[in-house]
Design a protein around this motif. Sequence first.
Motif, PDB file in Angstrom:
ATOM      1  N   ALA A 216       0.803  -1.142   0.022  1.00  0.00           N
ATOM      2  CA  ALA A 216      -0.028   0.062   0.047  1.00  0.00           C
ATOM      3  C   ALA A 216       0.928   1.222  -0.134  1.00  0.00           C
ATOM      4  N   ILE A 217       2.089   1.128   0.644  1.00  0.00           N
ATOM      5  CA  ILE A 217       2.823   2.510   0.891  1.00  0.00           C
ATOM      6  C   ILE A 217       3.507   2.506  -0.685  1.00  0.00           C
ATOM      7  N   GLU A 218       3.950   1.388  -1.126  1.00  0.00           N
ATOM      8  CA  GLU A 218       4.872   1.454  -2.220  1.00  0.00           C
ATOM      9  C   GLU A 218       3.848   2.105  -3.366  1.00  0.00           C
ATOM     10  N   ASN A 219       2.600   1.683  -3.584  1.00  0.00           N
ATOM     11  CA  ASN A 219       1.656   2.146  -4.543  1.00  0.00           C
ATOM     12  C   ASN A 219       0.869   3.250  -4.231  1.00  0.00           C
ATOM     13  N   GLY A 220       1.279   4.085  -3.009  1.00  0.00           N
ATOM     14  CA  GLY A 220       0.611   5.257  -2.602  1.00  0.00           C
ATOM     15  C   GLY A 220      -0.721   5.367  -2.296  1.00  0.00           C
ATOM     16  N   LEU A 221      -1.289   4.038  -1.871  1.00  0.00           N
ATOM     17  CA  LEU A 221      -2.719   3.926  -1.359  1.00  0.00           C
ATOM     18  C   LEU A 221      -2.884   4.592  -0.078  1.00  0.00           C
ATOM     19  N   ILE A 222      -1.797   4.640   0.736  1.00  0.00           N
ATOM     20  CA  ILE A 222      -2.287   5.285   2.136  1.00  0.00           C
ATOM     21  C   ILE A 222      -1.468   6.314   2.246  1.00  0.00           C
ATOM     22  N   GLN A 223      -1.625   7.288   3.260  1.00  0.00           N
ATOM     23  CA  GLN A 223      -1.125   8.480   3.547  1.00  0.00           C
ATOM     24  C   GLN A 223      -0.205   8.408   5.126  1.00  0.00           C
ATOM     25  N   LYS A 224       0.787   9.180   5.251  1.00  0.00           N
ATOM     26  CA  LYS A 224       1.329   9.302   6.699  1.00  0.00           C
ATOM     27  C   LYS A 224       0.331  10.137   7.638  1.00  0.00           C
ATOM     28  N   ILE A 225       0.186   9.647   8.755  1.00  0.00           N
ATOM     29  CA  ILE A 225      -0.814  10.424   9.607  1.00  0.00           C
ATOM     30  C   ILE A 225      -0.113  11.543  10.426  1.00  0.00           C
ATOM     31  N   ASP A 226      -1.279  12.331  11.043  1.00  0.00           N
ATOM     32  CA  ASP A 226      -0.753  13.511  11.999  1.00  0.00           C
ATOM     33  C   ASP A 226      -1.029  12.757  13.476  1.00  0.00           C
ATOM     34  N   PRO A 227       0.259  12.413  14.171  1.00  0.00           N
ATOM     35  CA  PRO A 227       0.068  12.067  15.371  1.00  0.00           C
ATOM     36  C   PRO A 227      -0.590  13.135  16.433  1.00  0.00           C
ATOM     37  N   GLY A 228      -0.511  14.188  16.104  1.00  0.00           N
ATOM     38  CA  GLY A 228      -1.306  15.283  17.006  1.00  0.00           C
ATOM     39  C   GLY A 228      -2.667  15.281  16.686  1.00  0.00           C
ATOM     40  N   LYS A 229      -3.346  14.459  15.913  1.00  0.00           N
ATOM     41  CA  LYS A 229      -4.713  14.333  16.094  1.00  0.00           C
ATOM     42  C   LYS A 229      -5.328  13.149  16.883  1.00  0.00           C
ATOM     43  N   LEU A 230      -4.328  12.231  17.551  1.00  0.00           N
ATOM     44  CA  LEU A 230      -4.485  10.980  17.975  1.00  0.00           C
ATOM     45  C   LEU A 230      -4.229  11.391  19.463  1.00  0.00           C
ATOM     46  N   SER A 231      -5.473  11.443  20.402  1.00  0.00           N
ATOM     47  CA  SER A 231      -5.183  11.962  21.915  1.00  0.00           C
ATOM     48  C   SER A 231      -4.388  10.740  22.699  1.00  0.00           C
ATOM     49  N   ASN A 232      -4.554   9.468  22.107  1.00  0.00           N
ATOM     50  CA  ASN A 232      -3.989   8.179  22.869  1.00  0.00           C
ATOM     51  C   ASN A 232      -2.634   7.860  22.308  1.00  0.00           C
ATOM     52  N   TRP A 233      -2.223   8.713  21.276  1.00  0.00           N
ATOM     53  CA  TRP A 233      -0.888   8.340  20.620  1.00  0.00           C
ATOM     54  C   TRP A 233       0.263   8.249  21.629  1.00  0.00           C
ATOM     55  N   ALA A 234       0.315   8.881  22.675  1.00  0.00           N
ATOM     56  CA  ALA A 234       1.465   8.878  23.700  1.00  0.00           C
ATOM     57  C   ALA A 234       1.442   7.717  24.427  1.00  0.00           C
ATOM     58  N   MET A 235       0.195   6.904  24.239  1.00  0.00           N
ATOM     59  CA  MET A 235       0.006   5.768  25.350  1.00  0.00           C
ATOM     60  C   MET A 235       0.467   4.435  24.552  1.00  0.00           C
ATOM     61  N   LEU A 236       0.971   4.548  23.300  1.00  0.00           N
ATOM     62  CA  LEU A 236       1.715   3.557  22.440  1.00  0.00           C
ATOM     63  C   LEU A 236       3.372   3.760  22.828  1.00  0.00           C
ATOM     64  N   ASP A 237       3.760   2.327  22.910  1.00  0.00           N
ATOM     65  CA  ASP A 237       5.154   2.369  22.733  1.00  0.00           C
ATOM     66  C   ASP A 237       5.496   2.674  21.487  1.00  0.00           C
ATOM     67  N   PRO A 238       6.944   3.323  21.393  1.00  0.00           N
ATOM     68  CA  PRO A 238       7.477   3.903  19.973  1.00  0.00           C
ATOM     69  C   PRO A 238       7.281   2.738  18.806  1.00  0.00           C
ATOM     70  N   ALA A 239       7.537   1.493  19.224  1.00  0.00           N
ATOM     71  CA  ALA A 239       7.502   0.229  18.323  1.00  0.00           C
ATOM     72  C   ALA A 239       5.959   0.243  17.446  1.00  0.00           C
ATOM     73  N   PHE A 240       5.134   0.803  18.530  1.00  0.00           N
ATOM     74  CA  PHE A 240       3.676   0.657  17.841  1.00  0.00           C
ATOM     75  C   PHE A 240       3.131   1.979  17.305  1.00  0.00           C
TER      76      PHE A 240
END
Length: 346
Positions: free
Chosen positions: A98-122
Amino acid sequence: MTEFGLNRRGFGLLAAGVATAALLPARARAAGSLVAATFPGGWEDAYRRVLTPLVSAAGYDLTIAPALAQDQLAKVQASPDNPAYDTLLMSPGQGAVAIENGLIQKIDPGKLSNWAMLDPAFQGEYGPTVTVEVNGIAYNPDMVPKPAGYRDLFENPAYAGKVSWTGFGSNTAVMAYTQLAKIFGTGPDDMDAVFKLFRDHPENLKTVIDSTNHQMTLYQQGEIAVFMCSTNNVAHLKALGLAAEFAHPETGSPAAPVNIHLAKGSRNVDAAYAYMDAAISKAAQDVLKLPPSEMFPTNRDVELTPGIAAYVTREQVASLVYPDWTLINKNRAAWIRAFDTLVAGG
């Protein structure tokens, strides 16, 4: 399809999560809807029941659309400017395509209130990891002994005619086959060694079927006793009251992080972020970790259940076997053709 029944504790956790979501700021409660692709079966049922009320409380209508990752890819590739889904659910194999074919896009972590609760690997740049599927061998202890690993399934006569396999289109299967290629061949891409293994053991060709869902049905009917699967599959079988156990292969358990991706061209990006945030929230993962789904929680505020910890702990996640998906994707089409020809001739 099995009902995803919430016990009293699970219902209370979910209700608390909905109440919290209802307090989100007004900007997150704009009208809108989204279509989220989700794996069929247990995933579909669990996500529909658990995430729908959380996303609704955030002000959006959620439609869960069941589809295997390969089918998700095919649909968005067929209409990239007007994607069939706002979000995709994928393991690294299809995610890389999906990445190689440009079918998905990078996200803005600032829009996820629970982002900080994920370990960096996730914290994936193309979307959060919502769980890690740990793969190995499911077996019926009433019919066969516990397998030591993949080699056992071909060399121990106790398993003859009782093991089911699927094709190379399955991520679970291809991870097992790359392990077999290392055991019987020169490395993870030596599929000639795997094909020879099946030719030398034709009884295994007779039990090759189309999907893990089909294998689950045959297992319930007592027609097979062993198949390659994730811990979630075993949890599901146990929830049905069946004799089912999980064996970690002696060569290591293949693992596949599962991520939610934002489709390029999504019609409601805000709703997609609300859905992602719900999926990684404590409210959702506190319920999704319970039987029958027993999904490994990536939110570090969520404690592991004894059932999940019996399979894998947070400390063990890094030591699991993570396949080389670049290598797999490079060869997968050829492997599929060769194996299908082998099965057809067997």
